[in-house]
Design an enzyme around this catalytic site. Structure first.
Site, PDB file in Angstrom:
ATOM      1  N   GLY A   1      44.696  43.359  39.250  1.00 13.61           N
ATOM      2  CA  GLY A   1      44.683  44.284  38.122  1.00 13.61           C
ATOM      3  C   GLY A   1      44.331  45.707  38.502  1.00 13.61           C
TER       4      GLY A   1
ATOM      5  CG  ASP B   1      45.689  39.419  46.751  1.00 18.91           C
ATOM      6  OD1 ASP B   1      45.513  38.173  46.727  1.00 18.91           O
ATOM      7  OD2 ASP B   1      45.356  40.153  45.808  1.00 18.91           O
TER       8      ASP B   1
ATOM      9  CB  SER C   1      47.260  34.254  33.161  1.00 17.23           C
ATOM     10  OG  SER C   1      46.657  34.078  34.428  1.00 17.23           O
TER      11      SER C   1
ATOM     12  CG  LEU D   1      53.368  38.152  34.943  1.00 19.62           C
ATOM     13  CD1 LEU D   1      54.703  37.596  34.444  1.00 19.62           C
ATOM     14  CD2 LEU D   1      53.564  38.858  36.276  1.00 19.62           C
TER      15      LEU D   1
ATOM     16  NE  ARG E   1      43.934  40.906  35.198  1.00 21.46           N
ATOM     17  CZ  ARG E   1      44.262  39.632  35.053  1.00 21.46           C
ATOM     18  NH1 ARG E   1      45.055  39.262  34.044  1.00 21.46           N
ATOM     19  NH2 ARG E   1      43.858  38.711  35.895  1.00 21.46           N
TER      20      ARG E   1
ATOM     21  CE  LYS F   1      48.052  37.848  42.222  1.00 22.69           C
ATOM     22  NZ  LYS F   1      46.749  38.111  41.588  1.00 22.69           N
TER      23      LYS F   1
ATOM     24  CB  CYS G   1      22.688  50.914  48.973  1.00 20.62           C
ATOM     25  SG  CYS G   1      22.387  51.361  50.676  1.00 20.62           S
TER      26      CYS G   1
ATOM     27  CB  CYS H   1      39.030  38.036  35.690  1.00 22.40           C
ATOM     28  SG  CYS H   1      40.179  39.142  34.969  1.00 22.40           S
TER      29      CYS H   1
ATOM     30  CB  CYS I   1      20.712  48.910  52.962  1.00 20.67           C
ATOM     31  SG  CYS I   1      22.373  48.224  52.813  1.00 20.67           S
TER      32      CYS I   1
HETATM   33 ZN   LIG Z   1      23.479  50.227  52.294  1.00 19.41          ZN
END
Ligand SMILES: [Zn+2]
Length: 256
Positions: free
Chosen positions: A40, A61, A68, A70, A72, A85, A175, A189, A250
């Site tokens: 999408g 992908d 379902s 199509l 979006r 895809k 982060c 979704c 992090c």
């Molecule tokens: Zn980070």
């Protein structure tokens, strides 16, 4: 390096913009962008990045088209259910603009293959549907010093953030979300629903921000907006912007 006459025609409405011009268009033509997820967000983002003449597109992908989608996922058509895809997206680009280079990767990005998938790209636009992939992509971007645009959408809400965690004072996607989602496969979704046009708004806004980042070196569209998260609200409608701080501890971009 100038563009040939047919390309000048094709991008005339860009080139006339002082913010882009011939120099900016040449930068776009030399740019290599990886699209993670061709759903999408990835579909409309791909259409506008290809339309903008981004010279090399890496299409990633591992999924197949479902009926379902199509509502979006704008590059797929009736009758393409069950087809890859990544393969269909490659065909779409070749038919839209044969001058563009395409690299197709019909696999899911994981911690193990992310570095190879993203190698050599100037920017990664992640519109995939799960946190494990998003975090693997983010960590690989930081390691390879590649900027990341992360985009997500659900129901009537979208978000688009620009990350440059390889820079000392800038956050990465990890982060922002933390470590809790590494193992989760969090595709909401199907359960939550999504307005198709909301995915379109989020995807095209991500494409705009991608062009901003690619042209940052020419100063064309101003600041690349690292660490800014834009929240798109389709119901109000309106947009808010949050600043994200770098987390010194992090695991993706901190010093440990
Ligand atoms: Zn980070």
């Amino acid at each position: 390096m100038g563009l040939p006459p047919d390309r000048l025609d094709r991008f005339a409405r860009h080139i006339v913009l002082p913010e882009i011009g011939g120099a900016g268009q040449a930068v776009l033509a030399r740019s290599k962008v990886a699209l993670i997820g061709l759903g999408g967000i990835g579909s409309p983002a791909l259409q506008y990045l290809a339309g903008a003449g981004v010279g090399t597109l890496v299409l990633v992908d591992d999924d197949a088209v479902d009926m379902s989608n199509l509502q979006r996922q704008t590059i797929y058509r009736h009758g393409e259910s069950g087809h890859s895809k990544a393969e269909l997206a490659e065909v779409w680009v070749r038919e839209f603009d044969p001058e563009l280079e395409v690299k197709r990767i019909g696999r899911r990005v994981t911690r193990d293959n992310a570095a190879g998938v993203l190698a050599g790209t100037d920017l990664v636009l992640d519109g995939c549907d799960n946190f494990a992939t998003r975090l693997a992509v983010s960590d690989a971007c930081v390691a390879a010093r590649i900027p990341l645009l992360s985009a997500a959408v659900g129901r009537f809400q979208g978000q688009v953030g620009a990350f440059a965690g390889h820079l000392a004072d800038q956050p990465c996607y990890r982060c922002f979300v933390g470590d809790a989602f590494d193992a989760d496969d969090c595709d909401t979704c199907a359960e939550d629903g999504i307005l198709g046009a909301m995915a379109g708004w989020t995807g095209t806004f991500a494409a705009l921000q991608a062009i901003r980042v690619l042209l940052a070196g020419t100063g064309g569209l101003g600041d690349p907006q690292w660490g800014k998260l834009h929240l798109l609200d389709g119901l109000a409608p309106g947009m808010r912007t949050l600043g994200i701080a770098k987390d010194p501890g992090c695991r993706g971009c901190g010093r440990g």
